[in-house]
Scaffold this motif. Sequence first.
Motif, PDB file in Angstrom:
ATOM      1  N   ALA A 112       0.837  -1.194   0.000  1.00 16.61           N
ATOM      2  CA  ALA A 112       0.000   0.000   0.000  1.00 16.61           C
ATOM      3  C   ALA A 112       0.874   1.246   0.000  1.00 16.61           C
ATOM      4  O   ALA A 112       2.058   1.190   0.301  1.00 16.61           O
ATOM      5  CB  ALA A 112      -0.899   0.001   1.228  1.00 16.61           C
ATOM      6  N   LEU A 113       0.247   2.335  -0.342  1.00 18.25           N
ATOM      7  CA  LEU A 113       0.859   3.650  -0.222  1.00 18.25           C
ATOM      8  C   LEU A 113       0.276   4.240   1.057  1.00 18.25           C
ATOM      9  O   LEU A 113      -0.926   4.478   1.146  1.00 18.25           O
ATOM     10  CB  LEU A 113       0.516   4.506  -1.437  1.00 18.25           C
ATOM     11  CG  LEU A 113       1.082   5.914  -1.476  1.00 18.25           C
ATOM     12  CD1 LEU A 113       2.607   5.863  -1.587  1.00 18.25           C
ATOM     13  CD2 LEU A 113       0.503   6.684  -2.644  1.00 18.25           C
ATOM     14  N   ASP A 114       1.106   4.399   2.074  1.00 14.94           N
ATOM     15  CA  ASP A 114       0.639   4.885   3.365  1.00 14.94           C
ATOM     16  C   ASP A 114       0.753   6.397   3.443  1.00 14.94           C
ATOM     17  O   ASP A 114       1.802   6.963   3.133  1.00 14.94           O
ATOM     18  CB  ASP A 114       1.456   4.268   4.504  1.00 14.94           C
ATOM     19  CG  ASP A 114       1.188   2.799   4.686  1.00 14.94           C
ATOM     20  OD1 ASP A 114       0.036   2.375   4.459  1.00 14.94           O
ATOM     21  OD2 ASP A 114       2.114   2.069   5.056  1.00 14.94           O
TER      22      ASP A 114
ATOM     23  N   ARG B  68      -2.718   6.575  10.199  1.00 14.34           N
ATOM     24  CA  ARG B  68      -2.266   6.288   8.838  1.00 14.34           C
ATOM     25  C   ARG B  68      -3.486   6.044   7.967  1.00 14.34           C
ATOM     26  O   ARG B  68      -4.525   5.614   8.451  1.00 14.34           O
ATOM     27  CB  ARG B  68      -1.402   5.038   8.775  1.00 14.34           C
ATOM     28  CG  ARG B  68      -0.082   5.161   9.473  1.00 14.34           C
ATOM     29  CD  ARG B  68       0.661   3.834   9.497  1.00 14.34           C
ATOM     30  NE  ARG B  68       1.855   3.963  10.296  1.00 14.34           N
ATOM     31  CZ  ARG B  68       3.057   4.223   9.801  1.00 14.34           C
ATOM     32  NH1 ARG B  68       3.208   4.357   8.510  1.00 14.34           N
ATOM     33  NH2 ARG B  68       4.100   4.350  10.590  1.00 14.34           N
TER      34      ARG B  68
ATOM     35  N   ALA C 139      -4.103   3.967   4.378  1.00 13.09           N
ATOM     36  CA  ALA C 139      -3.486   3.120   3.351  1.00 13.09           C
ATOM     37  C   ALA C 139      -4.274   3.217   2.056  1.00 13.09           C
ATOM     38  O   ALA C 139      -5.490   2.992   2.041  1.00 13.09           O
ATOM     39  CB  ALA C 139      -3.432   1.676   3.830  1.00 13.09           C
TER      40      ALA C 139
ATOM     41  N   ASP D 228      -4.613   1.368  -1.277  1.00 16.03           N
ATOM     42  CA  ASP D 228      -4.216   0.136  -1.962  1.00 16.03           C
ATOM     43  C   ASP D 228      -4.113   0.387  -3.467  1.00 16.03           C
ATOM     44  O   ASP D 228      -4.458   1.466  -3.962  1.00 16.03           O
ATOM     45  CB  ASP D 228      -5.162  -1.018  -1.628  1.00 16.03           C
ATOM     46  CG  ASP D 228      -6.602  -0.782  -2.091  1.00 16.03           C
ATOM     47  OD1 ASP D 228      -6.849   0.073  -2.975  1.00 16.03           O
ATOM     48  OD2 ASP D 228      -7.492  -1.463  -1.565  1.00 16.03           O
TER      49      ASP D 228
ATOM     50  N   HIS E 218      -5.657   3.534  -5.687  1.00 18.60           N
ATOM     51  CA  HIS E 218      -4.680   4.390  -6.363  1.00 18.60           C
ATOM     52  C   HIS E 218      -4.962   4.452  -7.861  1.00 18.60           C
ATOM     53  O   HIS E 218      -4.978   5.532  -8.461  1.00 18.60           O
ATOM     54  CB  HIS E 218      -3.254   3.884  -6.112  1.00 18.60           C
ATOM     55  CG  HIS E 218      -2.219   4.750  -6.718  1.00 18.60           C
ATOM     56  ND1 HIS E 218      -1.676   4.498  -7.960  1.00 18.60           N
ATOM     57  CD2 HIS E 218      -1.628   5.897  -6.280  1.00 18.60           C
ATOM     58  CE1 HIS E 218      -0.798   5.437  -8.249  1.00 18.60           C
ATOM     59  NE2 HIS E 218      -0.752   6.294  -7.242  1.00 18.60           N
TER      60      HIS E 218
ATOM     61  N   TYR F  73       2.671   5.370  -6.703  1.00 13.48           N
ATOM     62  CA  TYR F  73       2.556   4.174  -5.881  1.00 13.48           C
ATOM     63  C   TYR F  73       3.895   3.657  -5.380  1.00 13.48           C
ATOM     64  O   TYR F  73       3.957   3.030  -4.335  1.00 13.48           O
ATOM     65  CB  TYR F  73       1.808   3.085  -6.645  1.00 13.48           C
ATOM     66  CG  TYR F  73       1.111   2.161  -5.705  1.00 13.48           C
ATOM     67  CD1 TYR F  73       1.641   0.910  -5.423  1.00 13.48           C
ATOM     68  CD2 TYR F  73      -0.045   2.541  -5.053  1.00 13.48           C
ATOM     69  CE1 TYR F  73       1.014   0.061  -4.524  1.00 13.48           C
ATOM     70  CE2 TYR F  73      -0.676   1.698  -4.175  1.00 13.48           C
ATOM     71  CZ  TYR F  73      -0.146   0.464  -3.915  1.00 13.48           C
ATOM     72  OH  TYR F  73      -0.758  -0.373  -3.024  1.00 13.48           O
TER      73      TYR F  73
ATOM     74  N   ASP G  54       8.033   7.862  -2.531  1.00 17.57           N
ATOM     75  CA  ASP G  54       7.662   8.658  -1.367  1.00 17.57           C
ATOM     76  C   ASP G  54       7.471  10.106  -1.809  1.00 17.57           C
ATOM     77  O   ASP G  54       8.150  10.575  -2.729  1.00 17.57           O
ATOM     78  CB  ASP G  54       8.765   8.610  -0.312  1.00 17.57           C
ATOM     79  CG  ASP G  54       8.940   7.230   0.300  1.00 17.57           C
ATOM     80  OD1 ASP G  54       8.066   6.362   0.088  1.00 17.57           O
ATOM     81  OD2 ASP G  54       9.946   7.020   0.989  1.00 17.57           O
TER      82      ASP G  54
ATOM     83  N   THR H 146       4.321   7.351   1.980  1.00 16.02           N
ATOM     84  CA  THR H 146       5.453   6.437   1.943  1.00 16.02           C
ATOM     85  C   THR H 146       5.054   5.156   1.239  1.00 16.02           C
ATOM     86  O   THR H 146       4.008   4.554   1.545  1.00 16.02           O
ATOM     87  CB  THR H 146       5.965   6.106   3.361  1.00 16.02           C
ATOM     88  OG1 THR H 146       4.930   5.487   4.110  1.00 16.02           O
ATOM     89  CG2 THR H 146       6.426   7.355   4.077  1.00 16.02           C
TER      90      THR H 146
ATOM     91  N   ASP I 239       5.482   1.287   0.406  1.00 14.42           N
ATOM     92  CA  ASP I 239       5.998   0.071   1.047  1.00 14.42           C
ATOM     93  C   ASP I 239       7.013  -0.617   0.154  1.00 14.42           C
ATOM     94  O   ASP I 239       6.956  -0.619  -1.006  1.00 14.42           O
ATOM     95  CB  ASP I 239       4.868  -0.898   1.340  1.00 14.42           C
ATOM     96  CG  ASP I 239       3.973  -0.402   2.484  1.00 14.42           C
ATOM     97  OD1 ASP I 239       2.877  -0.921   2.582  1.00 14.42           O
ATOM     98  OD2 ASP I 239       4.405   0.459   3.259  1.00 14.42           O
TER      99      ASP I 239
END
Length: 102
Positions: free
Chosen positions: A2-4, A20, A22, A24, A28, A49, A52, A100, A102
């Motif tokens: 995921a993109l947090d 946070r 997330a 997914d 996105h 995706y 950062d 951020t 993953d």
Amino acid sequence: MALDLIPARHERDIHAAQRRFAIDQALHAQLQARAQPPDDYPLLRALRYHDDTAFPLAELRALHAELLRVETRFTEPSQVRELLCFVERTIADGDNLYATAD
């Protein structure tokens, strides 16, 4: 994977953050597909995706506005509404927003 999205005053504080959001891959992809034309959604388009990125507090109202515009293009906008609420709270708390990968 995921993109947090993590709200914090400083980047060094993101690991201690309690909240946070997330994003997914499916959400996105939907956000990117609906953020058209790209020039009208520069902040949403900056959410990559696998990269950062940071949104300073000064940009969060513009990000919120982009999300409001794109929300109308979703058949089921509940995830976008959750993201809007997350950004609203980040603004109210006076934090920056860090994405951020993953």
